[in-house]
Scaffold this motif. Structure first.
Motif, PDB file in Angstrom:
ATOM      1  N   UNK A  70       0.874  -1.170   0.000  1.00 59.07           N
ATOM      2  CA  UNK A  70       0.000   0.000   0.000  1.00 59.07           C
ATOM      3  C   UNK A  70       0.910   1.218   0.000  1.00 59.07           C
ATOM      4  N   UNK A  71       0.777   2.083  -1.026  1.00 63.56           N
ATOM      5  CA  UNK A  71       1.718   3.179  -1.214  1.00 63.56           C
ATOM      6  C   UNK A  71       1.199   4.552  -0.867  1.00 63.56           C
ATOM      7  N   UNK A  72       2.143   5.439  -0.569  1.00 61.98           N
ATOM      8  CA  UNK A  72       1.863   6.856  -0.323  1.00 61.98           C
ATOM      9  C   UNK A  72       3.117   7.649  -0.671  1.00 61.98           C
ATOM     10  N   UNK A  73       2.921   8.932  -0.883  1.00 61.89           N
ATOM     11  CA  UNK A  73       4.013   9.846  -1.184  1.00 61.89           C
ATOM     12  C   UNK A  73       4.205  10.770   0.010  1.00 61.89           C
ATOM     13  N   UNK A  74       5.438  10.934   0.425  1.00 62.66           N
ATOM     14  CA  UNK A  74       5.730  11.846   1.523  1.00 62.66           C
ATOM     15  C   UNK A  74       5.695  13.274   0.986  1.00 62.66           C
ATOM     16  N   UNK A  75       4.960  14.140   1.673  1.00 66.19           N
ATOM     17  CA  UNK A  75       4.876  15.548   1.287  1.00 66.19           C
ATOM     18  C   UNK A  75       6.268  16.173   1.322  1.00 66.19           C
ATOM     19  N   UNK A  76       6.530  17.066   0.378  1.00 64.67           N
ATOM     20  CA  UNK A  76       7.867  17.677   0.272  1.00 64.67           C
ATOM     21  C   UNK A  76       8.312  18.301   1.589  1.00 64.67           C
ATOM     22  N   UNK A  81      12.034  15.400   8.035  1.00 66.03           N
ATOM     23  CA  UNK A  81      11.688  14.771   9.313  1.00 66.03           C
ATOM     24  C   UNK A  81      11.423  13.279   9.152  1.00 66.03           C
ATOM     25  N   UNK A  82      10.637  12.913   8.146  1.00 66.44           N
ATOM     26  CA  UNK A  82      10.333  11.496   7.948  1.00 66.44           C
ATOM     27  C   UNK A  82      11.545  10.748   7.400  1.00 66.44           C
ATOM     28  N   UNK A  83      12.377  11.427   6.632  1.00 60.66           N
ATOM     29  CA  UNK A  83      13.612  10.812   6.160  1.00 60.66           C
ATOM     30  C   UNK A  83      14.511  10.423   7.319  1.00 60.66           C
ATOM     31  N   UNK A  84      14.614  11.296   8.314  1.00 64.06           N
ATOM     32  CA  UNK A  84      15.397  10.976   9.509  1.00 64.06           C
ATOM     33  C   UNK A  84      14.783   9.810  10.268  1.00 64.06           C
ATOM     34  N   UNK A  85      13.477   9.809  10.368  1.00 61.49           N
ATOM     35  CA  UNK A  85      12.787   8.733  11.087  1.00 61.49           C
ATOM     36  C   UNK A  85      13.022   7.368  10.442  1.00 61.49           C
ATOM     37  N   UNK A  86      12.993   7.326   9.105  1.00 58.10           N
ATOM     38  CA  UNK A  86      13.094   6.045   8.410  1.00 58.10           C
ATOM     39  C   UNK A  86      14.484   5.739   7.853  1.00 58.10           C
ATOM     40  N   UNK A  87      15.445   6.630   8.034  1.00 53.18           N
ATOM     41  CA  UNK A  87      16.814   6.359   7.605  1.00 53.18           C
ATOM     42  C   UNK A  87      17.115   6.644   6.153  1.00 53.18           C
ATOM     43  N   UNK A  88      16.385   7.562   5.553  1.00 54.02           N
ATOM     44  CA  UNK A  88      16.621   7.909   4.148  1.00 54.02           C
ATOM     45  C   UNK A  88      17.902   8.733   4.038  1.00 54.02           C
ATOM     46  N   UNK A  89      18.771   8.335   3.116  1.00 55.55           N
ATOM     47  CA  UNK A  89      20.040   9.031   2.913  1.00 55.55           C
ATOM     48  C   UNK A  89      20.115   9.750   1.564  1.00 55.55           C
ATOM     49  N   UNK A  90      19.358   9.267   0.584  1.00 58.55           N
ATOM     50  CA  UNK A  90      19.359   9.860  -0.749  1.00 58.55           C
ATOM     51  C   UNK A  90      17.934   9.949  -1.265  1.00 58.55           C
ATOM     52  N   UNK A  91      17.737  10.764  -2.282  1.00 62.03           N
ATOM     53  CA  UNK A  91      16.439  10.906  -2.929  1.00 62.03           C
ATOM     54  C   UNK A  91      16.566  10.433  -4.370  1.00 62.03           C
ATOM     55  N   UNK A  92      15.575   9.863  -4.933  1.00 61.28           N
ATOM     56  CA  UNK A  92      14.355   9.330  -4.333  1.00 61.28           C
ATOM     57  C   UNK A  92      14.607   7.966  -3.693  1.00 61.28           C
ATOM     58  N   UNK A  93      13.772   7.629  -2.724  1.00 61.29           N
ATOM     59  CA  UNK A  93      13.876   6.355  -2.017  1.00 61.29           C
ATOM     60  C   UNK A  93      12.482   5.813  -1.722  1.00 61.29           C
ATOM     61  N   UNK A  94      12.337   4.511  -1.885  1.00 57.14           N
ATOM     62  CA  UNK A  94      11.135   3.808  -1.434  1.00 57.14           C
ATOM     63  C   UNK A  94      11.427   3.238  -0.057  1.00 57.14           C
ATOM     64  N   UNK A  95      10.500   3.469   0.869  1.00 56.97           N
ATOM     65  CA  UNK A  95      10.646   3.036   2.262  1.00 56.97           C
ATOM     66  C   UNK A  95       9.573   1.983   2.528  1.00 56.97           C
ATOM     67  N   UNK A  96       9.975   0.824   3.013  1.00 56.39           N
ATOM     68  CA  UNK A  96       9.046  -0.270   3.277  1.00 56.39           C
ATOM     69  C   UNK A  96       8.890  -0.423   4.789  1.00 56.39           C
ATOM     70  N   UNK A  97       7.633  -0.350   5.270  1.00 56.99           N
ATOM     71  CA  UNK A  97       7.351  -0.362   6.706  1.00 56.99           C
ATOM     72  C   UNK A  97       6.201  -1.323   6.990  1.00 56.99           C
ATOM     73  N   UNK A  98       6.348  -2.100   8.075  1.00 58.24           N
ATOM     74  CA  UNK A  98       5.262  -2.969   8.544  1.00 58.24           C
ATOM     75  C   UNK A  98       5.304  -3.024  10.054  1.00 58.24           C
ATOM     76  N   UNK A  99       4.156  -2.830  10.682  1.00 52.06           N
ATOM     77  CA  UNK A  99       3.990  -2.909  12.139  1.00 52.06           C
ATOM     78  C   UNK A  99       5.044  -2.083  12.884  1.00 52.06           C
TER      79      UNK A  99
END
Length: 148
Positions: A70-76, A81-99
């Motif tokens: 199930x997909x969504x786009x992070x608002x610019x 903030x969300x990149x720091x939360x999920x460990x994003x280091x470069x753009x663009x990135x797909x982040x996979x999260x469960x529970x």
């Protein structure tokens, strides 16, 4: 979701936009549906043209995995903030999260077969293993004439 690149706009319907205030609700909804959440942290499409390509690929990946994603786009304005939360280091990135667990990341645009292989491994791996970047961002090149 809409990306503006020059005078050309790209709109993909069906993918909501999330920010710091709404991301947990989206992640909870994906969990309730038994799906893995996939967040696109696109970055500025003028700076990262691959963002537009990935915005086209994401709905196709969701369709290919038949309800498991199930997909969504992070608002610019929430990408930092969300990149720091999920460990994003470069753009663009797909982040996979469960529970509440970040399963992994796939950075930049990839070949279709890479997506299928990496996503299958991410969503089928036993829970509790450490999340990892699923694709090496900078390819390792062997120096010509030097033995490994």
């Amino acid at each position: 979701m809409e990306f503006q690149v020059g005078k050309h706009g790209l709109t993909r319907h069906g993918l909501p936009e999330v920010d710091a205030a709404t991301v947990d609700e989206f992640l909870g909804g994906a969990d309730e549906a038994g799906a893995i959440a996939v967040l696109l942290s696109a970055g500025d499409p003028n700076r990262f043209p691959e963002a537009t390509d990935l915005a086209v690929v994401l709905p196709e990946l969701i369709a290919a995995f038949g309800g498991r994603l199930r997909g969504a786009v992070i608002a610019r304005d929430a990408e930092r903030a969300l990149g720091e939360r999920f460990g994003v280091r470069v753009q663009p990135t797909l982040i996979f999260v469960a529970r509440g667990e970040t399963l992994g990341l796939i950075a930049k645009i990839q070949d279709w077969s890479v997506y299928i292989d990496r996503i299958t491994k991410l969503i089928d791996r036993p829970r509790g293993q450490c999340a990892a970047v699923a694709v090496t961002i900078v390819p390792q090149h062997r120096t010509q004439g030097v033995a490994p």
